[in-house]
Design an enzyme around this catalytic site. Sequence first.
Site, short mmCIF file in Angstrom:
data_model
loop_
_atom_site.label_atom_id
_atom_site.label_comp_id
_atom_site.label_asym_id
_atom_site.label_seq_id
_atom_site.Cartn_x
_atom_site.Cartn_y
_atom_site.Cartn_z
N HIS A 1 5.46 -2.77 8.01
CA HIS A 1 5.43 -2.28 9.40
C HIS A 1 6.27 -3.16 10.31
CE1 HIS A 1 1.27 -0.36 8.36
NE2 HIS A 1 2.27 0.19 7.70
N HIS B 1 3.54 8.19 9.91
CA HIS B 1 3.29 6.85 9.37
C HIS B 1 4.03 6.66 8.04
CE1 HIS B 1 1.56 2.95 8.95
NE2 HIS B 1 1.45 3.23 7.66
N HIS C 1 4.86 3.19 -1.49
CA HIS C 1 5.62 1.93 -1.63
C HIS C 1 6.22 1.78 -3.03
CE1 HIS C 1 4.38 0.82 2.28
NE2 HIS C 1 3.10 0.76 1.97
N ASP D 1 6.55 3.65 6.94
CA ASP D 1 6.53 2.90 5.68
C ASP D 1 7.89 2.97 4.98
OD1 ASP D 1 3.94 2.00 5.87
OD2 ASP D 1 3.09 3.62 4.67
ZN LIG Z 1 1.93 1.71 6.28
#
Ligand SMILES: [Zn+2]
Length: 309
Positions: free
Chosen positions: A81, A238, A265, A242
């Site tokens: 972030h 969001h 991720h 990311d």
């Molecule tokens: Zn995040």
Amino acid sequence: MLISTNQRTLEKSVSFSGIGLHSGRKVHLTLKPAPPNHGIKFKRTDLPNMPVIPALFQMVVDTSLATVIGEEGAIVSTVEHLMASLTGMGVDNALVELDAHEVPVMDGSAKLFTSMIKKAGIVEQKSPRFCFLVKEPIEITDGDRFAAVYPSDTFKITCTIDFAHPIIGIQSFSVDVEPESFEKDIAPARTFCHFKEIEYMKQDGLALGGSLENAIVHDGEKVLNPDGLRFKDEFVRHKILDCIGDFSLLGMPFLGHMVVKKSGHMFNHLFLKEFFTRKKSWDTVLMSDAFPPEDPGKRDYSAVRSVAL
Ligand SMILES: [Zn+2]
């Protein structure tokens, strides 16, 4: 969009503190200006010799719960972030000092990091800016996950998510990543989880700092936070946050259109691995060559010079 042809850093240092999501401990953090070609680096001031870890793809050591970078046993967790905030606001060079292994979670979004960067101010430096320029598509698929980049005049991300929970469902969002849109449309979007995930993580000694203060918590049907959502599609926004954070580990600005579907991720990291093996599909160029000032909307690949870095 931001077509800064020179590198940028912070005007002055700025400090703040917050709680680490997994440790639940207080973390102090200072963002400092850095010289040209420094990039973004993290300094662990709580460890002997204060190791410095560059925020680069090659330094990623874990992507299971958050993006973690590290070197010789010193790690910094949950960098995404803050990294997204620096990239979104167009900061090329900064030193991030912190006294713990985890970047504080703040409110689960990039809102506070972004306002701290604005508070510090941003200055242009004398050195030219380099960027990755996508010349032909790169795509990877894994089951129903998908990630790709295509040539584009801007750094653009299109993201689609698909969750079985009725409160989320299928959401799609597209954004040109530049400071104004980043600050308004992406930075305030918070991370999210099912309340049961928090319970499981706490049993494992994780997410000890997790609460309604730093995540959207839902039960599948409804949001449990008393104030509800900041955007009705806050979830996909969001995920874009990311993605910007993870892709910022390329280490340089990026000109291309990223399209991601059901990513996380780990998959973002796999994509970056593929990106670096497909060297013929992109070039590293001077931003000033990618966007000739007299004709900023049109790019002529034949005029683009590769630069050895
Ligand atoms: Zn995040």
